[in-house]
Design a protein around this motif. Structure first.
Motif, PDB file in Angstrom:
ATOM      1  N   LEU A 133      13.615-107.782  14.238  1.00 50.74           N
ATOM      2  CA  LEU A 133      14.964-108.224  14.588  1.00 50.74           C
ATOM      3  C   LEU A 133      15.728-107.070  15.227  1.00 50.74           C
ATOM      4  CD1 LEU A 133      17.061-110.589  14.176  1.00 50.74           C
ATOM      5  CD2 LEU A 133      17.682-109.440  12.027  1.00 50.74           C
ATOM      6  N   THR A 134      16.550-107.396  16.230  1.00 51.08           N
ATOM      7  CA  THR A 134      17.418-106.401  16.849  1.00 51.08           C
ATOM      8  C   THR A 134      18.869-106.820  16.672  1.00 51.08           C
ATOM      9  OG1 THR A 134      15.758-105.772  18.505  1.00 51.08           O
ATOM     10  CG2 THR A 134      18.040-105.220  18.985  1.00 51.08           C
ATOM     11  N   LEU A 135      19.676-105.939  16.104  1.00 55.63           N
ATOM     12  CA  LEU A 135      21.108-106.172  15.929  1.00 55.63           C
ATOM     13  C   LEU A 135      21.869-105.228  16.867  1.00 55.63           C
ATOM     14  CD1 LEU A 135      21.306-106.351  12.026  1.00 55.63           C
ATOM     15  CD2 LEU A 135      20.879-108.204  13.655  1.00 55.63           C
ATOM     16  N   VAL A 136      22.749-105.799  17.670  1.00 54.48           N
ATOM     17  CA  VAL A 136      23.480-105.034  18.681  1.00 54.48           C
ATOM     18  C   VAL A 136      24.947-104.979  18.289  1.00 54.48           C
ATOM     19  CG1 VAL A 136      24.102-104.873  21.113  1.00 54.48           C
ATOM     20  CG2 VAL A 136      21.852-105.759  20.457  1.00 54.48           C
ATOM     21  N   LYS A 137      25.503-103.793  18.296  1.00 53.21           N
ATOM     22  CA  LYS A 137      26.915-103.628  17.955  1.00 53.21           C
ATOM     23  C   LYS A 137      27.784-104.448  18.905  1.00 53.21           C
ATOM     24  CE  LYS A 137      30.421-100.088  17.125  1.00 53.21           C
ATOM     25  NZ  LYS A 137      31.470-100.723  17.941  1.00 53.21           N
ATOM     26  N   GLY A 138      28.696-105.194  18.326  1.00 53.90           N
ATOM     27  CA  GLY A 138      29.578-106.055  19.090  1.00 53.90           C
ATOM     28  C   GLY A 138      29.165-107.507  19.100  1.00 53.90           C
ATOM     29  N   GLU A 139      27.930-107.792  18.647  1.00 51.89           N
ATOM     30  CA  GLU A 139      27.446-109.168  18.631  1.00 51.89           C
ATOM     31  C   GLU A 139      27.548-109.807  17.254  1.00 51.89           C
ATOM     32  OE1 GLU A 139      23.540-109.364  20.296  1.00 51.89           O
ATOM     33  OE2 GLU A 139      24.187-108.632  22.267  1.00 51.89           O
ATOM     34  N   GLY A 140      27.981-109.043  16.248  1.00 52.11           N
ATOM     35  CA  GLY A 140      28.189-109.606  14.927  1.00 52.11           C
ATOM     36  C   GLY A 140      29.655-109.946  14.715  1.00 52.11           C
ATOM     37  N   LYS A 141      29.973-110.397  13.508  1.00 60.65           N
ATOM     38  CA  LYS A 141      31.351-110.712  13.150  1.00 60.65           C
ATOM     39  C   LYS A 141      31.959-109.523  12.412  1.00 60.65           C
ATOM     40  CE  LYS A 141      30.440-115.678  12.654  1.00 60.65           C
ATOM     41  NZ  LYS A 141      30.462-116.833  11.712  1.00 60.65           N
ATOM     42  N   PRO A 142      33.182-109.128  12.781  1.00 64.19           N
ATOM     43  CA  PRO A 142      33.807-108.001  12.068  1.00 64.19           C
ATOM     44  C   PRO A 142      33.961-108.319  10.586  1.00 64.19           C
ATOM     45  CG  PRO A 142      34.988-108.523  14.093  1.00 64.19           C
ATOM     46  CD  PRO A 142      34.015-109.629  13.882  1.00 64.19           C
ATOM     47  N   ARG A 143      33.777-107.288   9.764  1.00 73.92           N
ATOM     48  CA  ARG A 143      33.965-107.456   8.312  1.00 73.92           C
ATOM     49  C   ARG A 143      35.363-107.045   7.900  1.00 73.92           C
ATOM     50  NH1 ARG A 143      29.611-104.539   4.827  1.00 73.92           N
ATOM     51  NH2 ARG A 143      30.524-105.810   3.200  1.00 73.92           N
ATOM     52  N   PRO A 174      27.812 -96.205  12.889  1.00 76.15           N
ATOM     53  CA  PRO A 174      28.160 -94.784  12.802  1.00 76.15           C
ATOM     54  C   PRO A 174      29.589 -94.457  13.204  1.00 76.15           C
ATOM     55  CG  PRO A 174      25.982 -95.048  13.780  1.00 76.15           C
ATOM     56  CD  PRO A 174      26.572 -96.421  13.675  1.00 76.15           C
ATOM     57  N   ASP A 175      30.240 -95.326  13.992  1.00 75.34           N
ATOM     58  CA  ASP A 175      31.619 -95.043  14.399  1.00 75.34           C
ATOM     59  C   ASP A 175      32.640 -95.493  13.362  1.00 75.34           C
ATOM     60  OD1 ASP A 175      31.613 -97.784  14.641  1.00 75.34           O
ATOM     61  OD2 ASP A 175      32.218 -97.832  16.746  1.00 75.34           O
ATOM     62  N   GLY A 176      32.168 -96.029  12.224  1.00 78.74           N
ATOM     63  CA  GLY A 176      33.068 -96.452  11.160  1.00 78.74           C
ATOM     64  C   GLY A 176      33.377 -97.933  11.152  1.00 78.74           C
ATOM     65  N   SER A 177      33.008 -98.660  12.199  1.00 77.56           N
ATOM     66  CA  SER A 177      33.255-100.099  12.226  1.00 77.56           C
ATOM     67  C   SER A 177      32.189-100.840  11.431  1.00 77.56           C
ATOM     68  CB  SER A 177      33.277-100.605  13.670  1.00 77.56           C
ATOM     69  OG  SER A 177      32.019-100.418  14.291  1.00 77.56           O
ATOM     70  N   ASN A 178      32.502-102.080  11.046  1.00 82.18           N
ATOM     71  CA  ASN A 178      31.611-102.882  10.223  1.00 82.18           C
ATOM     72  C   ASN A 178      31.467-104.278  10.813  1.00 82.18           C
ATOM     73  OD1 ASN A 178      31.390-100.983   7.780  1.00 82.18           O
ATOM     74  ND2 ASN A 178      33.600-101.213   8.010  1.00 82.18           N
ATOM     75  N   GLU A 179      30.234-104.763  10.800  1.00 82.69           N
ATOM     76  CA  GLU A 179      29.967-106.117  11.277  1.00 82.69           C
ATOM     77  C   GLU A 179      29.002-106.798  10.329  1.00 82.69           C
ATOM     78  OE1 GLU A 179      30.252-106.373  16.058  1.00 82.69           O
ATOM     79  OE2 GLU A 179      28.562-105.215  15.289  1.00 82.69           O
ATOM     80  N   ILE A 180      28.989-108.133  10.383  1.00 81.37           N
ATOM     81  CA  ILE A 180      28.051-108.901   9.595  1.00 81.37           C
ATOM     82  C   ILE A 180      27.304-109.862  10.505  1.00 81.37           C
ATOM     83  CG2 ILE A 180      29.723-110.720   8.977  1.00 81.37           C
ATOM     84  CD1 ILE A 180      28.375-110.573   6.125  1.00 81.37           C
ATOM     85  N   PHE A 181      25.997-109.956  10.300  1.00 78.64           N
ATOM     86  CA  PHE A 181      25.129-110.803  11.107  1.00 78.64           C
ATOM     87  C   PHE A 181      24.516-111.864  10.185  1.00 78.64           C
ATOM     88  CE2 PHE A 181      25.500-106.767  13.175  1.00 78.64           C
ATOM     89  CZ  PHE A 181      25.481-107.027  14.535  1.00 78.64           C
ATOM     90  N   THR A 182      24.558-113.115  10.623  1.00 77.07           N
ATOM     91  CA  THR A 182      24.065-114.222   9.802  1.00 77.07           C
ATOM     92  C   THR A 182      22.925-114.944  10.502  1.00 77.07           C
ATOM     93  OG1 THR A 182      25.772-115.672  10.740  1.00 77.07           O
ATOM     94  CG2 THR A 182      26.288-114.546   8.662  1.00 77.07           C
ATOM     95  N   ASN A 183      22.334-115.922   9.781  1.00 81.66           N
ATOM     96  CA  ASN A 183      21.236-116.753  10.308  1.00 81.66           C
ATOM     97  C   ASN A 183      20.048-115.898  10.751  1.00 81.66           C
ATOM     98  OD1 ASN A 183      22.812-119.118   9.977  1.00 81.66           O
ATOM     99  ND2 ASN A 183      23.859-118.677  11.903  1.00 81.66           N
ATOM    100  N   ASN A 184      19.670-114.986   9.894  1.00 77.43           N
ATOM    101  CA  ASN A 184      18.539-114.113  10.204  1.00 77.43           C
ATOM    102  C   ASN A 184      17.285-114.619   9.503  1.00 77.43           C
ATOM    103  OD1 ASN A 184      20.185-112.014  11.571  1.00 77.43           O
ATOM    104  ND2 ASN A 184      21.099-111.846   9.552  1.00 77.43           N
ATOM    105  N   GLY A 185      16.178-114.669  10.217  1.00 77.66           N
ATOM    106  CA  GLY A 185      14.916-115.113   9.636  1.00 77.66           C
ATOM    107  C   GLY A 185      14.210-113.993   8.897  1.00 77.66           C
ATOM    108  N   ILE A 186      13.014-114.291   8.418  1.00 75.97           N
ATOM    109  CA  ILE A 186      12.202-113.313   7.706  1.00 75.97           C
ATOM    110  C   ILE A 186      10.888-113.124   8.439  1.00 75.97           C
ATOM    111  CG2 ILE A 186      13.246-113.816   5.475  1.00 75.97           C
ATOM    112  CD1 ILE A 186      10.742-115.518   4.857  1.00 75.97           C
ATOM    113  N   ASP A 187      10.105-112.105   8.005  1.00 78.11           N
ATOM    114  CA  ASP A 187       8.798-111.819   8.584  1.00 78.11           C
ATOM    115  C   ASP A 187       8.872-111.700  10.107  1.00 78.11           C
ATOM    116  OD1 ASP A 187       7.799-112.008   5.992  1.00 78.11           O
ATOM    117  OD2 ASP A 187       7.232-114.105   6.217  1.00 78.11           O
ATOM    118  N   GLN A 188       9.818-110.904  10.569  1.00 76.19           N
ATOM    119  CA  GLN A 188      10.004-110.753  12.010  1.00 76.19           C
ATOM    120  C   GLN A 188      10.624-109.401  12.334  1.00 76.19           C
ATOM    121  OE1 GLN A 188      13.223-112.866  13.993  1.00 76.19           O
ATOM    122  NE2 GLN A 188      14.098-113.456  12.005  1.00 76.19           N
TER     123      GLN A 188
END
Length: 552
Positions: free
Chosen positions: A542-552, A526-540
């Protein structure tokens, strides 16, 4: 809502019977309303006074108020007909470990205002969810104390307004990390005006009887207190608002606001990023239907209906109007795609309120659920079993299946009681109540307890993912998630404030079909920044936390 008489009773009965026929397979949704330990709050409702606020409420909400990792249920209530001063406190039900919902009388959330809708969000960034009630009369705000208890703080935090409010949504309009609040107001109601329907019988007035009123946009000062900035930012046109949804419709990274107005042109307030808004609904093609007509818009939801990566708008309407699907393009322009999507042959006899996109069978596209109920008296439908006052307003709900390209088929006959039982339904909330990965439904009905429908649809090996997004320790309302898997892209928004007068689970759900591996999830925060998260599984979950991904 409207005053239009409806005389096609034979057509309506025929369609109801065709859509509620007994299906040979097990129903896709199972009515488990018995899990809500609901005792009647009032005696049977008396003959009505036909006060219009009685026919518009009330909403429902699904959220975790006590931070125990399961969804609880909130029902918005209002006094019975002909008894406007009778207390009718809102009711909060905590979900127990065995799946039962037990009323929490001491939680402090039993507001006794003339309830219509609600909004849920963490307004003070303390990690728990606060609640705003949209009322006919004074609105109220309840701060979550973090111990399973709430304190009413409306006046202290600067929330005002004694208009007739219907819906509301939390949204970060200025990207400062604090949730602002948009409140939809309806009409300037005059209870002394009497209206009549067919054969001159008393009935509820339509919106054309009353003047429109102004909405309110409250800016969060950053400490959980608010100031009304509506006029100063350009939100200065009155409307007869019933629904609201927020998203970045223009594609510039700033949250915009779409308002469903009753019988008038809808509003699309585009945020210029510099503190001002302009209504571009007509300019962008989302104000009227394809025939240039305003409709009796009630519920509203945003989602990618046809899988092209752009956010479309769906609104519900009065019988004799189709529900409307506004299809978006890469430029943030809209076109009415309702006829091509199949709505006219499905929903013309019904009056829709609560609604939502969701992938009920995990096949990778967004299906639709719609809660129906008339606003004018009509012919009694077969197998109705309601209080005599409300029976002429009852209709079945709709479950619509997406073929993957934005064309919809009515499968209500397969939906069990959700698609066959006759009620006067208003609010509709979506969430995974039993933590099995699929989305269940809760319906708010006038004059009765909430209904809970468990999703038992066969998934046929299809996969799923449920994502929670956190920023600064709170749920990131307004985040846009793009899930990539090989040549597929799924785009979803995290916004609980949609449907009608209701709030849904603060998670983002993806049906994945046969996809067995995810490449990445991109998050536009929501603040305008962008991140990408990898190595995510399925059927689960998941919690994604701002600052723990890679900037896009």
């Amino acid at each position: 809502m409207d005053n239009i008489p409806f005389n096609s009773g034979l057509i309506l009965v025929s369609l109801v019977m065709s859509t509620t026929a007994t299906a040979t397979a097990a129903p896709l949704f199972t009515d488990i309303s018995h899990v809500v330990e609901f005792s009647p709050a009032t005696s049977p409702w008396p003959a009505g006074s036909y006060a219009v606020p009685e026919i518009t409420g009330g909403g429902v909400a699904l959220f975790d108020f006590d931070n125990d990792s399961d969804l609880d249920l909130l029902q918005i209530l209002f006094p019975p007909p002909n008894a406007p001063d009778t207390p009718a406190p809102n009711r909060l039900f905590a979900q127990e470990a065995d799946g039962r919902f037990v009323e929490e009388i001491d939680a402090g959330l039993n507001d006794s205002g003339y309830g219509q809708g609600c909004a849920v969000g963490d307004a003070d960034n303390d990690g728990d969810l606060d609640v705003f009630f949209a009322n006919f009369g004074a609105n109220t705000f309840y701060r979550n104390n973090g111990n399973g208890r709430f304190t009413e703080t409306t006046e202290q935090i600067g929330i005002q307004g004694k208009e007739w409010s219907t819906s509301a949504a939390f949204v970060d309009i200025d990207r400062d990390g604090a949730l602002d609040l948009y409140v939809v107001n309806y009409v300037k109601y005059d209870p002394t005006i009497e209206c009549r329907g067919d054969n001159s019988t008393p009935d509820f007035c339509g919106p054309g009887t009353f003047a429109p009123t102004m909405d309110n946009l409250y800016r969060n000062k950053g400490d959980g207190t608010f100031s009304d900035i509506s006029a100063s930012v350009g939100i200065n046109a009155p409307g007869k608002g019933l629904g609201v949804v927020t998203a970045d419709f223009s594609g510039d990274g700033w949250a915009d606001l779409y308002i469903a107005n009753d019988g008038e042109v809808n509003q699309l307030w585009i945020n210029d990023g510099n503190g001002s808004f302009a209504d571009e609904a007509i300019l962008r093609g989302a104000g009227f239907n394809i025939y240039g007509q305003p409709e009796a818009s009630m519920g509203v939801v945003v989602g990618d209906a046809n899988g092209d990566g752009y956010l479309d708008i769906f609104t519900t309407h009065l019988r004799q109007e189709t529900n409307t699907l506004y299809l978006s393009d890469e430029y943030g322009m809209f076109a009415d795609g309702s006829d091509a999507a199949g709505f006219g042959r499905i929903d013309l006899p019904y009056t829709g309120f609560g609604c939502g996109f969701f992938d009920y069978d995990h096949d990778g596209d967004l299906d639709l659920a719609v809660a129906n109920g008339r606003v004018k008296r009509g012919p009694l439908l077969p197998n109705e079993n309601l209080d005599p006052f409300w029976a002429p307003y009852a209709e079945p709900n709709l479950l619509l299946e997406n073929d993957g390209s934005g064309n919809y088929t009515n499968i209500s006959a397969k939906a069990g009681a959700f698609g066959s039982q006759l009620e006067v339904s208003r609010g509709l909330a979506f969430g995974d109540l039993d933590r099995d990965g699929d989305i269940d439904l809760v319906v708010g009905n006038i004059g009765g307890p909430p209904q809970v429908f468990r999703n038992d649809a066969p998934k046929n090996g299809n996969h799923w993912l449920s994502v929670r997004t956190l920023t600064g320790g709170r749920d990131a309302i307004g985040a846009v998630l793009s899930l990539f898997a090989k040549d597929k892209r799924f785009r979803r928004t995290m916004q609980p404030g949609y449907s009608y007068a209701s709030s849904s689970e603060l998670r983002t759900h993806f049906g994945l079909g046969a996809i067995g591996q995810i490449d990445s999830i991109a998050v536009n925060w929501p603040d305008g920044s962008n991140e990408i998260f990898t190595n995510n599984g399925i059927d689960q979950f998941l919690t994604l936390v701002k600052g723990e991904g890679k900037p896009r």
